[in-house]
Every structure is written in structure tokens, then in C-alpha cells.
Design a protein around this motif. Structure first.
Motif, short mmCIF file in Angstrom:
data_model
loop_
_atom_site.label_atom_id
_atom_site.label_comp_id
_atom_site.label_asym_id
_atom_site.label_seq_id
_atom_site.Cartn_x
_atom_site.Cartn_y
_atom_site.Cartn_z
N GLN A 144 0.84 -1.20 0.00
CA GLN A 144 0.00 0.00 0.00
C GLN A 144 0.87 1.25 0.00
O GLN A 144 1.98 1.25 0.54
CB GLN A 144 -0.90 0.02 1.24
CG GLN A 144 -1.94 -1.07 1.28
CD GLN A 144 -3.07 -0.81 0.31
OE1 GLN A 144 -3.36 0.33 -0.03
NE2 GLN A 144 -3.69 -1.89 -0.17
N GLN B 208 0.48 5.44 0.79
CA GLN B 208 -0.35 6.51 1.33
C GLN B 208 0.15 7.85 0.76
O GLN B 208 1.35 8.07 0.67
CB GLN B 208 -0.30 6.55 2.86
CG GLN B 208 -0.91 5.34 3.53
CD GLN B 208 0.01 4.12 3.50
OE1 GLN B 208 1.21 4.24 3.72
NE2 GLN B 208 -0.56 2.96 3.22
N TYR C 99 -3.43 4.62 -6.28
CA TYR C 99 -3.53 5.26 -4.98
C TYR C 99 -3.83 6.75 -5.15
O TYR C 99 -3.31 7.38 -6.06
CB TYR C 99 -2.23 5.08 -4.19
CG TYR C 99 -1.83 3.64 -4.03
CD1 TYR C 99 -0.84 3.08 -4.83
CD2 TYR C 99 -2.47 2.83 -3.09
CE1 TYR C 99 -0.49 1.75 -4.69
CE2 TYR C 99 -2.12 1.50 -2.94
CZ TYR C 99 -1.13 0.96 -3.74
OH TYR C 99 -0.78 -0.36 -3.60
#
Length: 119
Positions: free
Chosen positions: A1, A3, A108
Motif C-alpha cells: 500500500q 499513502q 492510490y
């Protein structure tokens, strides 16, 4: 992931400048491209500019060419958008985005930062 957190938005007069930042964290080593998008009032989200994370190749929408400059600092995992000669029609929520593949959709997204240009 990965951010993403944007900062730097605000209110500016037409003809002025702002610099947006987008800090990336997490699996940043997987990022291939990063970009800026914006959503103007009553409009769909649109592409503004993008940058290849390793090579630095850049792409711009015609509407911002010559006025906006995208850059990145790999050491800080941060992308920037320098916006000059701002116009009222640049008023929008600006989003940064990242993708882990050379092509295709962005994986993202940040939460967005408001830019308001007063005429």
C-alpha cells in the motif's frame, strides 16, 4: 500500500502562485508514475500532469502547459506542483495519485486539497 497526503492548497488571487506538495509513504519503491488531477466545481475529475518517478519524464494537460511545473524529490518521497499565473478556472480540488504500472489507471489517491483562485 502507498499513502499519499497533499498540502499547500489555499486562496490566491488571479495571476498569483501556489505550490502543492504530495508526500508518499508506505511501499514507495513500487511507484512508477505519480500525477496530479483536479476536479473543478460541477466537472469531472481531470488529468493535470504526471511524472515518471525514476526518469523524471513529465506530461501536461494543454490547459496548464507553461504555467504549471511538476517535480519530485525521490529522497523525500515527495512530489510538487508549482502553479504560476493562476486563473479563476484553475479553482478546483487537486488530488495527487500514484500508480505501480507504466500504464493504466492510478492505484492510490490522496484526500485532495482545495485551491481557490479569486478573480
Amino acid at each position: 500500500q502507498v499513502q499519499l497526503v497533499e498540502s499547500g492548497g489555499g486562496l490566491v488571487q488571479a495571476g498569483g502562485s501556489l505550490r502543492l506538495s504530495c508526500a508518499a509513504s508506505g511501499r514507495t519503491f513500487s511507484i512508477v508514475y505519480m500525477g496530479w488531477f483536479r476536479q473543478r466545481p460541477g466537472k469531472e475529475r481531470e488529468f493535470v500532469t504526471s511524472i515518471n518517478w525514476s526518469g523524471g519524464n513529465t506530461y501536461y494537460a494543454d490547459s496548464v502547459k507553461g504555467r504549471f511545473t511538476i517535480s519530485r524529490d525521490n529522497a523525500k518521497n515527495t512530489m510538487y506542483l508549482q502553479m504560476n499565473s493562476l486563473k479563476a478556472e484553475d479553482t478546483a480540488v487537486y488530488y495527487c495519485a500514484a500508480r505501480v504500472s507504466p500504464m493504466g489507471r492510478y492505484d492510490y489517491w490522496g484526500q485532495g486539497t482545495q485551491v481557490t483562485v479569486s478573480s
